[in-house]
Structure formats: C-alpha cells, structure tokens
Enzyme design. Structure first.
Site, PDB file in Angstrom:
ATOM      1  N   TYR A 109      38.557  46.925  37.247  1.00 60.79           N
ATOM      2  CA  TYR A 109      38.195  47.096  37.553  1.00 60.79           C
ATOM      3  C   TYR A 109      37.804  48.551  37.405  1.00 60.79           C
ATOM      4  O   TYR A 109      37.094  49.257  38.193  1.00 60.79           O
ATOM      5  CB  TYR A 109      39.377  47.359  38.874  1.00 60.79           C
ATOM      6  CG  TYR A 109      39.778  46.272  40.012  1.00 60.79           C
ATOM      7  CD1 TYR A 109      38.853  45.117  39.648  1.00 60.79           C
ATOM      8  CD2 TYR A 109      40.537  45.923  40.331  1.00 60.79           C
ATOM      9  CE1 TYR A 109      38.688  43.650  40.704  1.00 60.79           C
ATOM     10  CE2 TYR A 109      40.810  44.443  41.289  1.00 60.79           C
ATOM     11  CZ  TYR A 109      40.055  43.920  41.914  1.00 60.79           C
ATOM     12  OH  TYR A 109      39.829  42.810  42.366  1.00 60.79           O
TER      13      TYR A 109
ATOM     14  N   LYS B 245      46.771  36.319  30.984  1.00 59.74           N
ATOM     15  CA  LYS B 245      45.790  35.178  30.222  1.00 59.74           C
ATOM     16  C   LYS B 245      46.021  34.657  29.076  1.00 59.74           C
ATOM     17  O   LYS B 245      44.105  34.883  28.304  1.00 59.74           O
ATOM     18  CB  LYS B 245      44.480  35.339  30.326  1.00 59.74           C
ATOM     19  CG  LYS B 245      43.351  33.534  30.935  1.00 59.74           C
ATOM     20  CD  LYS B 245      44.357  32.402  31.606  1.00 59.74           C
ATOM     21  CE  LYS B 245      43.079  31.490  31.345  1.00 59.74           C
ATOM     22  NZ  LYS B 245      44.030  29.935  31.214  1.00 59.74           N
TER      23      LYS B 245
ATOM     24  N   ASP C 244      46.456  30.952  36.194  1.00 57.04           N
ATOM     25  CA  ASP C 244      46.117  30.120  36.605  1.00 57.04           C
ATOM     26  C   ASP C 244      46.937  29.177  36.726  1.00 57.04           C
ATOM     27  O   ASP C 244      47.794  28.549  38.035  1.00 57.04           O
ATOM     28  CB  ASP C 244      44.583  29.026  35.832  1.00 57.04           C
ATOM     29  CG  ASP C 244      45.151  29.007  34.469  1.00 57.04           C
ATOM     30  OD1 ASP C 244      46.435  29.271  33.819  1.00 57.04           O
ATOM     31  OD2 ASP C 244      44.321  28.034  33.470  1.00 57.04           O
TER      32      ASP C 244
ATOM     33  N   ASP D 233      45.456  41.752  42.088  1.00 55.34           N
ATOM     34  CA  ASP D 233      45.109  41.920  43.423  1.00 55.34           C
ATOM     35  C   ASP D 233      44.827  39.973  44.125  1.00 55.34           C
ATOM     36  O   ASP D 233      44.761  40.096  45.541  1.00 55.34           O
ATOM     37  CB  ASP D 233      44.011  41.926  43.046  1.00 55.34           C
ATOM     38  CG  ASP D 233      42.979  42.331  44.742  1.00 55.34           C
ATOM     39  OD1 ASP D 233      43.371  41.974  45.970  1.00 55.34           O
ATOM     40  OD2 ASP D 233      42.017  42.986  44.166  1.00 55.34           O
TER      41      ASP D 233
ATOM     42  N   ASP E   8      48.153  38.330  47.290  1.00 52.45           N
ATOM     43  CA  ASP E   8      47.044  38.191  48.516  1.00 52.45           C
ATOM     44  C   ASP E   8      47.756  36.554  48.906  1.00 52.45           C
ATOM     45  O   ASP E   8      47.642  35.676  49.966  1.00 52.45           O
ATOM     46  CB  ASP E   8      45.849  37.757  48.431  1.00 52.45           C
ATOM     47  CG  ASP E   8      45.046  39.399  48.869  1.00 52.45           C
ATOM     48  OD1 ASP E   8      45.634  40.414  49.183  1.00 52.45           O
ATOM     49  OD2 ASP E   8      44.338  40.234  49.163  1.00 52.45           O
TER      50      ASP E   8
END
Length: 365
Positions: free
Chosen positions: A141, A189, A221, A245, A249
C-alpha cells in the site's frame, strides 16, 4: 485517569455510532472519577464540504495534541468522482501516517448470542477469539515506485519492508500474546515472495525474545482456509498490510456482522481507534446503525491509551449482557422481530450505558 480524546466522527453513520461510544466512555469516567475531555473536529467528506480538504489543518493539530483519537467512518458516494488523493479516505490515510501508528489491532471474536448470524456452523465458531495484528504503514500500500501508466497500459506497485518495520510489529504481537493464550501465528507467502522470506526470518528472530510464546507460520492462502475451518485454533495473528487487510475482513464472518468489530492502531505518537464498518450512507440518519462496534472500540481506548483494563472489560461485558437480554439492532436481528427486541442506534447505546452503570457504580460525591 485524565484523557484528552479527539473525536472525528466523519461521514454517514459515523456521528451516530461515535456519539453512543462517547456516551459510554462518559459513563465509565463518571463511575471511576476519571477526567475525560472530548473535543470534536471534522474529517472526510464533511471536511471536504466545509473546509475543502479531507483532513483540515486544525483537525491534524488537535489529533497530535490529544491522548487518543476516536474515528467514526469516512466516505460517501458523492465523492467517488474526486481524484484518489482528494477523496474522504485520503484524509484517513493522512491522519494514520501523521499519528505514526504501525500496528493495527483487529479482534475477531464469536458472541454465543450471535452464533446464528454467522454463516459458519456454531460448533466451528463458538469460542473463537482471534486478535489480528496488521502492519499498517508498509508493504504494497505504501511501497514505491507505484504507477498506473495509461499510455502503455501498465500499472505497478511495490511490496517493500525493512527489518525494523517487521521487528516492531512482531514485538507488539508477541507482547499481546503474552497477555492472552501465548500463541502467535505469522502469515506470509514465503514460498513465492522475497518480502515474505524477510518477514518470516525476522519474526522468527523476534520470537526468541519471547520463549513463553509459541510461534507458527502459515502461508496466506492456507490461512484463509484455516480461519474458516478452525478459527478456535488461533490466538494472535501477525501479518503484513495487504494480507492483514484481507484476512481480518474475512474473519468478520466469525462475529456475524461488521457492525460488531472494533479496531485500534497503536505504536505511534497517538493511538487511533475506529470501528471496522464503513460509513454506510444508505442507512445514515435513520437510527438503524449498529453502535456496538464503536462502543467496543471505546473499550480499546480504555485498554491501550488509558490503561484501564477493568473498565474496558466492563464495557465488553455490558455488550454481552445486552445481547444475552435479547436486544438487537436491525442488522443483528435480521428480521426476527418476534424473538428479539429490536432497538435503534440510540436505544442500543442507552442499554449498554445503563448496563455499564450497574457494573461500575458511580462514586459517591
């Protein structure tokens, strides 16, 4: 306690839910003889309309001079045509950067009374209590270079972290785990991304400072699946900005409503607190908003900025008691008005406030 709290209620349902959270905090202050000073400033869409900018200078100055900042929500459809750096959300990002908080705390917990609201089976979610620690100021970001080149039809972003950025957020995760169930799950990852390989190596080094806390690693994942299959298997989850993020959620389904979830951003000059839900302009001003996420965010203000753990627990207990008594806002009742007592935003706030008063009786003057 003396706490100077800046309230930036923002847009949509922000003012409604924030008002109820502040009312509960005032009740706590009354009960404990604490001094709570509340200032209000504009941010987001209301600031664009009134001040021509999503983050006015006087709001920023007041935030930096406060002990804590409580945010409602920002955003509105009428601002979607503005450039990204002029939209309401830009004001929030600027405020976060200025306050310097790098660790975003996102609890995801199951209320027994709201089990039916979750799409997951009761035996899966009952007892789940996860605290996500999301790195907030680095990663994809914020990394540079970043660009959308419309002429060439290309766009790129840069995921970048330093050792120091990973160390500081990892230490917070381990410190919080020491006060909970002493387990940290680090999500990355590392089988594909060099940034994740750095992340995993640094978190492993930090873990050596906390021998009483168990560390495990998960690929993002796989973690997305495990949260849905076995949410009770996790305590503190620490991860980088993008993964945090998304995963936090996703974990909202454990609680059954985004309107129930609080968050805190800590580690900087001033802590910033905000409920997870958005501005929900479609229900703003109708008394339909769920204030419990904002009220639980107030509990985080007491826990992390005021250092009043017992009072924070009292608010969380009051919310549970109100739910046990069958009180619901429309999003929680889901049309089941026969079984539940459906309340407006202010009525729900009143129920929590009155319950807090029974848990923390006011001191005699």
């Amino acid at each position: 306690m003396k706490l100077n709290l800046l309230v930036v209620a923002g847009d949509g349902i922000g003012p409604e839910v924030t008002n109820e959270a502040v009312s509960v905090l005032r009740q706590v202050a009354l009960a404990g003889g604490h001094e709570l000073t509340v200032e209000e400033r504009r941010i987001g869409g209301v600031a664009i309309v009134a001040d021509g900018t999503p983050l006015p200078e006087d709001t920023l100055k007041a935030a930096l001079a406060s002990d804590a900042v409580l945010l409602g929500a920002v955003g509105g459809n009428e601002f979607n045509s503005l450039p990204p750096n002029k939209r309401p959300e830009a004001g929030l990002l600027q405020l976060r950067a200025a306050l310097g908080g790098f660790a975003n705390l996102r609890p995801a917990f199951a209320f027994d009374e709201l089990t039916a609201n979750s799409p997951l089976r009761p035996e899966v979610v009952n007892g789940a209590d996860i605290l996500f620690v999301r790195e907030l100021l680095g990663g994809l970001y914020f990394g540079k270079p970043r660009e959308w080149n419309k002429l060439t039809g290309e766009a790129w972003n840069t995921m970048r972290y330093t050792n120091e950025e990973v160390v500081r957020v990892a230490r917070i995760a381990f410190q919080l785990a020491q006060k909970r169930r002493k387990k940290v799950t680090s999500v990355d990852k590392a089988n594909v991304l060099e940034v994740s390989q750095l992340w995993r190596a640094v978190v492993t080094e930090v873990a050596a400072e906390f021998p009483d806390v168990t560390l495990e690693h998960q690929y993002v994942d796989a973690m997305a699946m495990h949260i849905m299959n076995n949410p009770r298997g996790y305590d503190v989850v620490v991860t980088e900005n993008l993964f945090g993020d998304i995963l936090s959620d996703e974990a909202a389904v454990i609680t059954g409503s985004l309107g129930m979830l609080p968050s805190a951003t800590i580690g900087g000059q001033v802590n910033l607190y905000e409920p997870v839900h958005g501005s929900a302009p479609d229900i703003a001003g109708k008394g339909l908003a769920n204030p419990l996420g904002a009220i639980l965010t107030g509990a985080l203000v007491l826990r992390h900025s005021a250092k009043l753990e017992a009072e924070a627990v009292a608010i969380e207990t009051a919310v549970r008691k109100v739910l046990e008594a069958g009180f619901r806002t429309p999003d929680l009742a889901r049309g089941n008005t026969a079984e539940f007592k459906v309340l407006s935003t202010t009525e729900m706030g009143k129920q929590v406030r009155e319950t807090v008063a029974t848990l923390l009786p006011a001191q005699a003057v």
